[in-house]
Design a protein around this motif. Structure first.
Motif, PDB file in Angstrom:
ATOM      1  N   GLU A 140       0.828  -1.201   0.000  1.00 22.44           N
ATOM      2  CA  GLU A 140       0.000   0.000   0.000  1.00 22.44           C
ATOM      3  C   GLU A 140       0.863   1.251   0.000  1.00 22.44           C
ATOM      4  OE1 GLU A 140      -2.882   0.067   3.058  1.00 22.44           O
ATOM      5  OE2 GLU A 140      -3.696  -1.934   2.620  1.00 22.44           O
ATOM      6  N   TRP A 141       1.985   1.187   0.696  1.00 16.84           N
ATOM      7  CA  TRP A 141       2.898   2.332   0.777  1.00 16.84           C
ATOM      8  C   TRP A 141       3.430   2.695  -0.612  1.00 16.84           C
ATOM      9  CZ3 TRP A 141       4.849   6.544   2.344  1.00 16.84           C
ATOM     10  CH2 TRP A 141       6.192   6.875   2.213  1.00 16.84           C
ATOM     11  N   GLN A 142       3.675   1.691  -1.429  1.00 17.29           N
ATOM     12  CA  GLN A 142       4.206   1.950  -2.759  1.00 17.29           C
ATOM     13  C   GLN A 142       3.197   2.627  -3.680  1.00 17.29           C
ATOM     14  OE1 GLN A 142       7.340   1.535  -3.589  1.00 17.29           O
ATOM     15  NE2 GLN A 142       7.907   0.612  -1.624  1.00 17.29           N
ATOM     16  N   SER A 143       1.921   2.453  -3.398  1.00 23.52           N
ATOM     17  CA  SER A 143       0.890   3.013  -4.268  1.00 23.52           C
ATOM     18  C   SER A 143       0.304   4.325  -3.757  1.00 23.52           C
ATOM     19  CB  SER A 143      -0.238   1.993  -4.450  1.00 23.52           C
ATOM     20  OG  SER A 143      -0.827   1.673  -3.198  1.00 23.52           O
ATOM     21  N   MET A 144       0.700   4.757  -2.560  1.00 28.27           N
ATOM     22  CA  MET A 144       0.155   5.999  -1.996  1.00 28.27           C
ATOM     23  C   MET A 144       0.682   7.210  -2.758  1.00 28.27           C
ATOM     24  SD  MET A 144       0.308   5.298   2.109  1.00 28.27           S
ATOM     25  CE  MET A 144      -0.675   4.025   2.871  1.00 28.27           C
ATOM     26  N   LYS A 145      -0.189   8.206  -2.963  1.00 31.03           N
ATOM     27  CA  LYS A 145       0.198   9.416  -3.683  1.00 31.03           C
ATOM     28  C   LYS A 145       0.597  10.553  -2.757  1.00 31.03           C
ATOM     29  CE  LYS A 145      -2.551   8.437  -7.803  1.00 31.03           C
ATOM     30  NZ  LYS A 145      -3.563   8.950  -8.763  1.00 31.03           N
ATOM     31  N   GLN A 146       0.367  10.390  -1.459  1.00 34.37           N
ATOM     32  CA  GLN A 146       0.794  11.382  -0.492  1.00 34.37           C
ATOM     33  C   GLN A 146       1.205  10.677   0.790  1.00 34.37           C
ATOM     34  OE1 GLN A 146      -2.868  13.660  -0.325  1.00 34.37           O
ATOM     35  NE2 GLN A 146      -3.347  12.805   1.674  1.00 34.37           N
ATOM     36  N   LEU A 147       1.919  11.385   1.652  1.00 35.03           N
ATOM     37  CA  LEU A 147       2.426  10.765   2.861  1.00 35.03           C
ATOM     38  C   LEU A 147       1.282  10.281   3.742  1.00 35.03           C
ATOM     39  CD1 LEU A 147       5.319  13.228   3.776  1.00 35.03           C
ATOM     40  CD2 LEU A 147       5.488  10.996   2.689  1.00 35.03           C
ATOM     41  N   PRO A 148       1.387   9.092   4.286  1.00 37.60           N
ATOM     42  CA  PRO A 148       0.292   8.529   5.094  1.00 37.60           C
ATOM     43  C   PRO A 148       0.245   9.071   6.512  1.00 37.60           C
ATOM     44  CG  PRO A 148       2.119   6.990   4.984  1.00 37.60           C
ATOM     45  CD  PRO A 148       2.497   8.142   4.107  1.00 37.60           C
ATOM     46  N   VAL A 149       1.309   9.714   6.971  1.00 44.96           N
ATOM     47  CA  VAL A 149       1.356  10.259   8.326  1.00 44.96           C
ATOM     48  C   VAL A 149       1.866  11.698   8.263  1.00 44.96           C
ATOM     49  CG1 VAL A 149       1.699   8.060   9.491  1.00 44.96           C
ATOM     50  CG2 VAL A 149       3.675   9.297   8.605  1.00 44.96           C
ATOM     51  N   PRO A 150       1.469  12.534   9.214  1.00 45.70           N
ATOM     52  CA  PRO A 150       1.978  13.917   9.217  1.00 45.70           C
ATOM     53  C   PRO A 150       3.470  13.939   9.510  1.00 45.70           C
ATOM     54  CG  PRO A 150       0.736  13.466  11.216  1.00 45.70           C
ATOM     55  CD  PRO A 150       0.516  12.288  10.319  1.00 45.70           C
ATOM     56  N   VAL A 151       4.201  14.710   8.739  1.00 41.54           N
ATOM     57  CA  VAL A 151       5.649  14.861   8.928  1.00 41.54           C
ATOM     58  C   VAL A 151       5.911  16.343   9.182  1.00 41.54           C
ATOM     59  CG1 VAL A 151       7.922  14.608   7.904  1.00 41.54           C
ATOM     60  CG2 VAL A 151       6.152  12.895   7.445  1.00 41.54           C
ATOM     61  N   ASP A 152       6.206  16.675  10.420  1.00 44.60           N
ATOM     62  CA  ASP A 152       6.432  18.066  10.794  1.00 44.60           C
ATOM     63  C   ASP A 152       7.884  18.447  10.538  1.00 44.60           C
ATOM     64  OD1 ASP A 152       3.806  18.364  11.679  1.00 44.60           O
ATOM     65  OD2 ASP A 152       4.296  17.573  13.664  1.00 44.60           O
ATOM     66  N   LEU A 153       8.088  19.376   9.623  1.00 43.96           N
ATOM     67  CA  LEU A 153       9.416  19.877   9.317  1.00 43.96           C
ATOM     68  C   LEU A 153       9.553  21.309   9.819  1.00 43.96           C
ATOM     69  CD1 LEU A 153       9.879  18.622   5.636  1.00 43.96           C
ATOM     70  CD2 LEU A 153      10.646  17.517   7.741  1.00 43.96           C
ATOM     71  N   ASP A 154      10.783  21.731  10.048  1.00 43.93           N
ATOM     72  CA  ASP A 154      11.029  23.106  10.479  1.00 43.93           C
ATOM     73  C   ASP A 154      10.579  24.087   9.404  1.00 43.93           C
ATOM     74  OD1 ASP A 154      12.129  22.098  12.747  1.00 43.93           O
ATOM     75  OD2 ASP A 154      14.214  22.314  12.097  1.00 43.93           O
ATOM     76  N   LYS A 155      10.390  25.339   9.801  1.00 46.26           N
ATOM     77  CA  LYS A 155       9.944  26.367   8.865  1.00 46.26           C
ATOM     78  C   LYS A 155      10.918  26.554   7.703  1.00 46.26           C
ATOM     79  CE  LYS A 155       7.105  29.021  12.100  1.00 46.26           C
ATOM     80  NZ  LYS A 155       6.880  30.347  12.737  1.00 46.26           N
ATOM     81  N   ASP A 156      12.198  26.216   7.944  1.00 41.00           N
ATOM     82  CA  ASP A 156      13.194  26.353   6.879  1.00 41.00           C
ATOM     83  C   ASP A 156      12.881  25.454   5.693  1.00 41.00           C
ATOM     84  OD1 ASP A 156      14.536  28.136   8.461  1.00 41.00           O
ATOM     85  OD2 ASP A 156      15.990  26.671   9.219  1.00 41.00           O
ATOM     86  N   PHE A 157      12.087  24.419   5.920  1.00 42.96           N
ATOM     87  CA  PHE A 157      11.769  23.476   4.851  1.00 42.96           C
ATOM     88  C   PHE A 157      10.343  23.644   4.326  1.00 42.96           C
ATOM     89  CE2 PHE A 157      14.780  21.237   7.728  1.00 42.96           C
ATOM     90  CZ  PHE A 157      15.874  21.305   6.888  1.00 42.96           C
ATOM     91  N   GLN A 158       9.691  24.725   4.694  1.00 46.28           N
ATOM     92  CA  GLN A 158       8.334  24.981   4.212  1.00 46.28           C
ATOM     93  C   GLN A 158       8.413  26.052   3.116  1.00 46.28           C
ATOM     94  OE1 GLN A 158       5.836  25.875   7.598  1.00 46.28           O
ATOM     95  NE2 GLN A 158       6.563  24.093   8.750  1.00 46.28           N
ATOM     96  N   PHE A 159       8.294  25.603   1.869  1.00 44.90           N
ATOM     97  CA  PHE A 159       8.516  26.487   0.736  1.00 44.90           C
ATOM     98  C   PHE A 159       7.225  26.933   0.057  1.00 44.90           C
ATOM     99  CE2 PHE A 159      12.179  23.613   1.081  1.00 44.90           C
ATOM    100  CZ  PHE A 159      13.168  24.537   1.314  1.00 44.90           C
ATOM    101  N   HIS A 160       6.101  26.341   0.409  1.00 44.86           N
ATOM    102  CA  HIS A 160       4.842  26.729  -0.222  1.00 44.86           C
ATOM    103  C   HIS A 160       3.697  26.415   0.730  1.00 44.86           C
ATOM    104  CE1 HIS A 160       3.886  22.483  -0.937  1.00 44.86           C
ATOM    105  NE2 HIS A 160       5.143  22.338  -1.300  1.00 44.86           N
ATOM    106  N   SER A 161       2.568  27.022   0.442  1.00 44.11           N
ATOM    107  CA  SER A 161       1.401  26.825   1.292  1.00 44.11           C
ATOM    108  C   SER A 161       0.790  25.438   1.058  1.00 44.11           C
ATOM    109  CB  SER A 161       0.351  27.899   0.991  1.00 44.11           C
ATOM    110  OG  SER A 161       0.869  29.186   1.242  1.00 44.11           O
ATOM    111  N   VAL A 162       0.198  24.907   2.101  1.00 40.94           N
ATOM    112  CA  VAL A 162      -0.516  23.634   2.017  1.00 40.94           C
ATOM    113  C   VAL A 162      -1.960  23.889   2.413  1.00 40.94           C
ATOM    114  CG1 VAL A 162      -0.719  21.309   2.945  1.00 40.94           C
ATOM    115  CG2 VAL A 162       1.547  22.282   2.508  1.00 40.94           C
TER     116      VAL A 162
END
Length: 386
Positions: A303-325
């Motif tokens: 199932e992981w191989q066929s998913m089109k988006q991450l299955p769990v929330p991944v919190d990254l620092d603001k330095d890695f947030q380049f666009h709005s979600v």
């Protein structure tokens, strides 16, 4: 969280090690003291065989009371337990099987090779970059173009490390219009560094002439900064007592070099940070939750191989947030290419699938769930692009 857990266990090991060492030292000192007392007693009556036997019997009894082996074993056992737990935490945290979080994604090998080579070149590692280009099978023209992008920048930064601002000043003079268009005051910062450098070398008149030649064009927008610099002339020879110590700090060289790097990369159409460094740093932050998820989903790895988006929330620092979600306020689903955010005529935004459900696939009008606006036609909703 992973590092905090490692630190806590390590601190526990350190504590147990100190206790074990202290216990061992106390036991050894007690044994030495009892033996020394026995020796002193024997020396006090060397001719009494009965007395010597009595002293040795008393020594044996006291050593049994001390029970050195039992004390040492208990302390060592606690230390071994702590070490064993520490090794398990290290093994779990630092040597995970990261292949569990791997999924096959098609990518352009040529682009990846360029990113890696570009990383070496922007670090000034030109020989390594050339070697990588050669071994990866990329063309020499690719290497030459990327090398040229960063060789000038590297030479300027190296000169600045040696307190030589001439290459940097020549570059900003040649690109002054672009810098002004970006709203950058890099040129003034470099002239300020040069002015302070001259003044610190004790050349007051030379510093004044330099200011007259180079600061006039900045007076309209930066008069306050120039006035502070001019005040420094009054403190020539005693700059350590200047009322503006922030002008004299050596960190100005570092921040100015960063600004030059940022502007240089901007003119080249490159990011300030190395894409390879950013990717690795973001991956390090995002990997732990993915590994934890895959450990729980071992039986459903397909199932992981066929998913089109991450299955769990991944919190990254603001330095890695380049666009709005965008997350649909009704369905709570994150927008995707197939389910983009849609702007309704009332000004509120919902995901496309939510609008399709509420409008019965655009067969009827519907009301906005967040305002008293009248009937909304799904056909009039427009896709938003962040």
């Amino acid at each position: 969280m992973e590092l905090n857990a490692i630190k806590d266990v390590f601190d526990h090991v350190t504590k147990k090690q100190k206790v074990s060492t202290s216990t061992s030292q106390e036991v050894i000192e007690d044994i030495v003291q009892e033996i020394q007392n026995a020796i002193d007693s024997i020396k006090a009556c060397p001719d009494s065989q009965l007395g010597c036997k009595s002293v040795l019997s008393e020594l044996k009894r006291k050593l049994q009371e001390i029970a050195p082996l039992s004390q040492l074993e208990d302390a060592q056992k606690e230390l071994n337990v702590a070490l064993s737990k520490y090794l398990k935490v290290l093994d779990k945290s630092l040597w995970p099987d990261i292949s569990k979080a791997y999924r096959h994604v098609e990518f352009d090998t040529h682009t990846i090779n360029q990113i890696i080579a570009s990383h070496f070149y922007r670090q000034g590692l030109f020989d390594i970059g050339d070697c990588f280009i050669n071994e990866s099978g990329e063309t020499e023209s690719d290497a030459a173009s990327m090398r040229l992008l960063f060789s000038e920048m590297y030479q300027i930064l190296e000169a600045m490390k040696g307190l030589n601002l001439e290459p940097a000043l020549n570059w900003v003079a040649a690109n002054s219009d672009k810098l002004e268009g970006n709203g950058s005051d890099l040129q003034l910062k470099l002239h300020s560094l040069q002015f302070v450098e001259i003044l610190q070398n004790g050349c007051k008149n030379q510093a004044l002439n330099y200011a007259r030649t180079n600061f006039a064009s900045f007076s309209a927008k930066h008069m306050a900064e120039i006035q502070k610099l001019m005040t420094c002339l009054l403190w020539a020879g005693k700059l350590d007592r200047c009322p503006y110590p922030e002008i004299m700090t050596t960190t100005n060289w570092h921040t100015t070099a960063e600004e030059l790097t940022r502007q240089f990369c901007n003119f080249l159409g490159q990011s300030y940070e190395s894409p390879l460094s950013v990717t690795i740093a973001a991956g390090i932050q995002g990997l732990p939750p993915l590994l934890k998820f895959m450990t729980l989903m071992t039986a459903k790895s397909q199932e992981w191989q066929s998913m089109k988006q991450l299955p769990v929330p991944v919190d990254l620092d603001k330095d890695f947030q380049f666009h709005s979600v965008f997350v649909c306020p009704v369905s709570k689903d994150q927008s995707t290419d197939e389910n983009p955010p849609m702007l309704m005529t009332c000004g509120h935004v919902l995901c496309k699938q939510t609008i399709n459900k509420m409008s019965k696939n655009s067969t009827k009008t519907f009301k906005c769930p967040y305002c008293p606006c009248g009937d909304i036609d799904a056909m009039q909703c427009r896709q938003l692009h962040f």
